[in-house]
Design an enzyme around this catalytic site. Structure first.
Site, PDB file in Angstrom:
ATOM      1  N   GLU A   1       0.660  -1.041  -0.114  1.00  0.00           N
ATOM      2  CA  GLU A   1       0.091  -0.063   0.154  1.00  0.00           C
ATOM      3  C   GLU A   1       0.770   1.325  -0.070  1.00  0.00           C
ATOM      4  OE1 GLU A   1      -2.977  -0.567   3.034  1.00  0.00           O
ATOM      5  OE2 GLU A   1      -3.823  -2.036   2.218  1.00  0.00           O
TER       6      GLU A   1
ATOM      7  N   GLU B   1      -6.193  -8.095  -0.456  1.00  0.00           N
ATOM      8  CA  GLU B   1      -6.780  -7.748   0.798  1.00  0.00           C
ATOM      9  C   GLU B   1      -8.185  -7.478   0.397  1.00  0.00           C
ATOM     10  OE1 GLU B   1      -4.898  -4.967   3.486  1.00  0.00           O
ATOM     11  OE2 GLU B   1      -3.000  -5.633   3.179  1.00  0.00           O
TER      12      GLU B   1
HETATM   13  O1  IFM Z   1      -4.878  -3.469   8.768  1.00  0.00           O
HETATM   14  C1  IFM Z   1      -4.721  -2.621   7.478  1.00  0.00           C
HETATM   15  C2  IFM Z   1      -3.752  -3.493   6.753  1.00  0.00           C
HETATM   16  O2  IFM Z   1      -2.557  -3.201   7.564  1.00  0.00           O
HETATM   17  C3  IFM Z   1      -3.484  -2.693   5.636  1.00  0.00           C
HETATM   18  N1  IFM Z   1      -4.562  -2.831   4.765  1.00  0.00           N
HETATM   19  C4  IFM Z   1      -6.017  -2.399   5.246  1.00  0.00           C
HETATM   20  C5  IFM Z   1      -6.101  -2.846   6.584  1.00  0.00           C
HETATM   21  C6  IFM Z   1      -7.247  -2.529   7.062  1.00  0.00           C
HETATM   22  O3  IFM Z   1      -7.289  -1.113   7.304  1.00  0.00           O
END
Ligand code: IFM
Length: 447
Positions: free
Chosen positions: A171, A355
């Site tokens: 990210e 994710e």
């Molecule tokens: O917990 C986070 C993760 O570390 C990175 N992506 C989003 C998730 C939820 O906020």
């Protein structure tokens, strides 16, 4: 079973990769095993930054309990596990001396996954920058590209023969903009120059690491982008323009940098004065070819214009049902991003949803946790993936965030994203109904 009465396995076919994801600082317990201090430890130790000033010292104690956690991943029928190595655990000062205990730990982790038939999908940086590097300016310092590539090579030299896939950085928007402009994550800066420079450096570090890993013969290298759909708060041209600006710095800056070797024109009047000298010459590194593209998707934002300095807008609350994070549930955004990757960025390489998931106020009642909202969330987002696949997008896998309830950064331990509930007093794990639902869906027919 899903609502179509076929298992997800049957719906998506035997080769589609189902996984679940975590990250080092959020679960391991950073106080164990000789890890060095990180900027998250510093950020959390500063009043007002993190709910109840919580930190990752113990977290889920995955450091000691990984075997139990991996048994649960295996029992659910997942194919793959996405995790991260902590830079500060392996290199406590960020450079120089290696903490052998840290490397040995990750070695055991990878073997334990393979023993259970799980594919190790590694991310090299999921946010815990060694404090010693933060002292040198962290992501604002161009040298981070080489510090990071050196660390990547140390990890690959030890684990690379057994990894299924590697992504350098989780990210990039969060690492840079959220942490240096919004100030919500470590190091908590609110400074446009720091933000723009770190946005560029995070991509430069990504590409430098990809190149370094390729030189070592590593394969199956990807990038993981967090995308948030940007919608106008109303139909006015000003709101439409505000949403386009949000989309440009949130999503397009990173996708365009890596896949088109340029930055969005819309950002240039604001960004160019802050970009480091010679930034145009970095695109061959930034755009180093990848083998796969990962997207993390959760929600959308509705954007309205406002007075004041750039970006001249703010987000407004939307009308859709929300998760415990206050994030609107908007599966359509995932479909639209997948279509965008194909239609606008011409991405034909495998795409993974690396994710997706939701936080919910889960309660244990007599040892059971009913979380129908999470089941519906996953199901609806998988439907969006299925639609995009039917329309020719090469999506080859989906990872649920997260395996365990864990440290949700500035929001501490309150926001529960896990398929498995963690009691943060006893550290006991209890699979939720969503875990059992996935288990019913992911089992494979006996050979
Ligand atoms: O917990 C986070 C993760 O570390 C990175 N992506 C989003 C998730 C939820 O906020």
């Amino acid at each position: 079973m899903n609502k179509n009465n076929a298992t997800l396995r049957a719906q998506f076919g035997p080769d589609f990769e189902f996984g679940t994801a975590t990250s080092a600082y959020q679960i391991e317990g950073h106080q164990f095993g000789g890890a060095g201090r990180t900027h998250w430890d510093d950020f959390a130790a500063t009043p007002g930054n993190v709910v109840r000033a919580e930190h990752g010292a113990v977290a889920c104690d995955h450091y000691h309990r990984y075997a139990e956690d991996f048994d649960l991943i295996q029992a659910a029928g997942f194919d793959s596990y996405r995790f991260s190595t902590s830079w500060a655990r392996v290199l406590p000062e960020g450079r120089g001396a290696v903490n052998q205990e840290g490397l040995d730990y990750y070695d055991r982790l990878v073997d334990a996954l393979l023993e259970r038939g799980l594919k190790p999908n590694l991310t090299l940086y999921h946010w815990e920058l060694p404090s010693a590097l933060a002292d040198l300016g962290g992501w604002r310092n161009r040298d981070i590209a080489h510090w990071f590539a050196d660390y990547a090579q140390i990890i690959a030299a030890r684990l690379g023969d057994r990894l299924h896939a590697i992504a350098p950085i989780n990210e990039p928007w969060c690492v840079s903009f959220l942490s240096h402009f919004v100030g919500a994550h470590a190091p908590g800066l609110r400074d446009i120059r720091a933000a723009v420079r770190s946005m560029h450096h995070v991509l430069l570090a990504h590409g430098t690491a990809i190149t370094a890993l390729r030189e070592m013969g590593q394969t199956n290298l990807g990038g993981v982008f967090n995308l948030e759909w940007s919608g106008p708060a109303d139909e006015t041209p000003a709101a439409q323009e505000a949403a386009l600006m949000h989309d440009a710095y949130y999503n397009r800056f990173f996708l365009e940098g890596v896949f088109q070797k340029s930055y969005p024109n819309r950002l240039m009047p604001t960004f160019e004065p802050h970009l480091p000298k010679g930034w145009q010459d970095d695109f061959d590194t930034i755009g180093a070819p990848l083998d796969w593209c990962g997207i993390n998707y959760y929600t959308r934002s509705l954007i309205a214009p406002s007075d004041g300095p750039w970006p001249h807008h703010h987000a407004v609350a939307g009308p859709l049902p929300k998760t415990q994070m206050g994030w609107e549930i908007y599966p359509e955004g995932l479909y639209k991003f997948l279509m965008r990757l194909k239609d606008e960025y011409n991405i034909t390489m495998p795409i993974y949803v690396t994710e997706n998931g939701m936080a919910h106020e889960d309660q244990i009642a007599e040892g059971q946790i009913a979380d129908p909202q999470r089941i519906a969330y996953i199901q609806d987002h998988l439907d969006a993936v299925a639609r995009a696949r039917n329309e020719g997008v090469n999506v080859q896998g989906y990872y649920v965030w997260s395996l365990l309830d864990n440290y949700e950064w500035a929001l501490g331990y309150e926001k529960r994203f896990g398929l498995i509930h963690v009691d943060f007093d006893t550290l006991e794990r209890t699979p939720k109904a969503s875990y059992h639902w996935l288990k019913d869906n992911l089992s494979r027919p006996a050979p």
